[in-house]
Design an enzyme around this catalytic site. Structure first.
Site, PDB file in Angstrom:
ATOM      1  CE1 TYR A  83      12.483 -21.982 -21.480  1.00  0.00           C
ATOM      2  CE2 TYR A  83      14.531 -21.356 -22.188  1.00  0.00           C
ATOM      3  CZ  TYR A  83      13.650 -21.108 -21.907  1.00  0.00           C
ATOM      4  OH  TYR A  83      12.654 -20.044 -21.242  1.00  0.00           O
ATOM      5  NE  ARG A 121      17.310 -15.701 -26.854  1.00  0.00           N
ATOM      6  CZ  ARG A 121      16.524 -14.583 -26.446  1.00  0.00           C
ATOM      7  NH1 ARG A 121      17.520 -13.978 -25.808  1.00  0.00           N
ATOM      8  NH2 ARG A 121      15.593 -13.832 -27.062  1.00  0.00           N
ATOM      9  CG  ASN A 143       6.080 -15.124 -20.853  1.00  0.00           C
ATOM     10  OD1 ASN A 143       7.324 -15.609 -20.844  1.00  0.00           O
ATOM     11  ND2 ASN A 143       5.539 -16.840 -21.083  1.00  0.00           N
ATOM     12  CG  HIS A 192      17.441 -18.261 -33.774  1.00  0.00           C
ATOM     13  ND1 HIS A 192      16.717 -18.811 -33.763  1.00  0.00           N
ATOM     14  CD2 HIS A 192      16.883 -16.781 -32.933  1.00  0.00           C
ATOM     15  CE1 HIS A 192      15.804 -19.034 -32.303  1.00  0.00           C
ATOM     16  NE2 HIS A 192      15.906 -17.521 -32.372  1.00  0.00           N
ATOM     17  NE  ARG A 218      12.863  -9.038 -30.032  1.00  0.00           N
ATOM     18  CZ  ARG A 218      12.751  -7.913 -30.441  1.00  0.00           C
ATOM     19  NH1 ARG A 218      13.241  -6.228 -30.940  1.00  0.00           N
ATOM     20  NH2 ARG A 218      12.354  -8.175 -32.141  1.00  0.00           N
TER      21      ARG A 218
END
Length: 488
Positions: free
Chosen positions: A478, A385, A44, A445, A415
């Site tokens: 996640y 992604r 991170n 997104h 990113r």
């Protein structure tokens, strides 16, 4: 008037990462998972410097104070504050790592360095270095180079100092001839192709692990055997670069070309952080900072013997599953089978799938079925992604090969996934899939898919909307929800 009741977003983000560090410190968390939380904390922090810190630094260098944008604090002061917080957090992370390593010793797991190797381990490491490590090493002697080599972003390096035998004469101000030892500097890139943690052979129940960095240190004499030196030392350094993509405004280039060029240029981004082993010799540190043109506007952070602690996310389990969280099998979704037709079930009612507690395979099944179903005419999907070997992309290509009209909006500006998305975009384009790319200054997104199916001569639409990326790897970690529906 500026309201100072709020913490600016950069310090707030660092406070969030401190909570990740708290997980590593929590004694109720299994030991090996505590190590992995340290890895997440470090990963991170790398991204924070590449993106957020870099943006503040650019604002500072522009000569603008930035107080209006930053909520009452200048960019220069914010950089100073961030550096102080990060130094404190790095110190805390080293303290936590030391505690975890002592706890691991109680479990017969020992992290050793090059000075603690046994005779048995010595033989293993010699062969391991010759066969695996040596061919992968990139070692550069720096003194005679006209231009300092470009050190890669977030890659670990060993900064090497060789003090040569003999002496070269130099004159003092008093014209008295003195002798001065010749010093040569080198840099060794720690290979990413080899696991950072080397598990050593053991004749008892004890497990020994040595870091790849120390394997290289142990073999410095082999690496530099052509030099006549009297001492050699190696200390770890790491540089973090500004990861901002600079997208040009050339209208003759496609978005794909612009992003591809920007990603290539990222490797030469300005340094925004330099971390070094605080035990490094002062002259070695000065040499590297000078050659890399790193000054006080950059964040120079003293650290421990090892950097790139994000690698702890891949710390070997050593067969000690008792030191990890137990894995739970995903629960089935009531009335939704992976064996039968998923479209048939969705035509009756909506389904909400909650990953990772329920399987991401339902989403793959949806696309696989749509790719084969003769009644399906079109598939439209947004991609942000993707996994390394994406079953999503495989399903879409399968659909295109079966004559479906497939349209994909793929976000090239995701990113640090830009290169991966460019690769998949080119692959899908080759297979005849219609691609839509983003535009400068805007990211798509959303996670949406719609398919069109002819039923009894009429068009019927099925689809899903999700909070998570269409990535079967991260879906195991996640928490996200996906709604399947045919409700118009």
């Amino acid at each position: 008037m500026i309201n100072n009741s709020y913490t600016d977003r950069e310090k707030s983000w660092l406070a969030f990462n401190a909570r990740v560090l708290q997980e590593a410190a929590d004694e109720t968390v299994p030991l090996l998972d505590r190590l992995r939380f340290l890895g997440i904390f470090s990963n991170n922090l790398d991204e924070f410097f590449r993106v957020r810190f870099a943006a503040i630094r650019r604002l500072s260098l522009s000569g603008v104070s930035g107080e209006k944008v930053l909520g009452g604090i200048s960019a220069k002061q914010l950089l100073k504050d961030i550096t102080e917080i990060v130094i404190q957090q790095q110190s805390e992370s080293l303290r936590i790592l030391s505690i975890i390593e002592k706890k691991l010793q109680e479990e017969n797991i020992f992290m050793i360095n090059e000075d603690e190797i046994s005779e048995e381990q010595e033989h293993f490491l010699k062969d391991f270095f010759i066969q695996k490590v040596s061919p992968a090493l990139v070692t550069i002697i720096l003194n005679d180079l006209a231009e300092f080599p470009l050190l890669k972003d977030t890659v670990g390096y060993l900064a090497v100092k060789l003090v040569m035998r003999g002496a070269k004469p130099s004159k003092s101000l008093l014209n008295i001839v003195k002798t001065k030892k010749e010093v040569r500097y080198a840099v060794i890139e720690i290979p990413k192709t080899i696991n950072r943690f080397v598990v050593l052979p053991s004749s008892d129940e004890k497990k020994y692990i040595i870091l790849l960095d120390d394997v290289i240190r142990h073999n410095l004499s082999s690496i530099f055997n052509i030099f006549d030196y009297e001492s050699v030392s190696a200390h770890m350094i790491k540089i973090t670069r500004d990861a901002q993509l600079e997208i040009d405004s050339d209208l003759s280039k496609s978005m794909l070309e612009k992003i591809a060029t920007s990603v290539k240029d990222r490797r030469i981004g300005e340094p925004v952080r330099f971390i070094y082993d605080q035990k490094i010799e002062k002259d070695t540190l000065k040499f590297f900072l000078s050659k890399m043109h790193i000054d006080s506007t950059d964040s120079v952070i003293p650290g421990g013997r090892y950097h790139n602690r994000r690698d702890y996310m891949d710390f070997p389990n050593l067969g000690r599953f008792d030191l990890l969280y137990s894995l739970n099998e995903p629960l089935p979704v009531c009335d939704l089978s992976l064996d039968g037709s998923i479209l048939e079930r969705i035509s009756v009612k909506d389904y909400l799938v909650h990953a990772p507690y329920q399987s991401f395979s339902y989403l793959i099944k949806f696309l696989r079925e749509a790719a084969l179903d003769p009644k399906v005419t079109t598939i439209k999907i947004t991609l942000y992604r993707l996994a390394r070997n994406s079953q999503i992309v495989s399903s879409l290509i399968n659909a295109a090969k079966n004559g479906k009209k497939v349209t994909v909006q793929i976000e090239l500006q995701a990113r640090f996934d830009e290169a991966s998305n460019i690769y998949y975009a080119e692959q899908m384009q080759t297979e005849g899939i219609n691609l839509i790319f983003g535009i400068k200054g805007l990211k798509v997104h959303s996670k949406i898919c719609v398919i069109e199916r002819i039923e009894f001569g009429k068009l019927k639409r099925y689809g899903f909307v999700s909070t998570g990326n269409f990535n079967e790897s991260t879906a195991k970690v996640y928490t996200d929800v996906t709604l399947f529906t045919c409700h118009q």
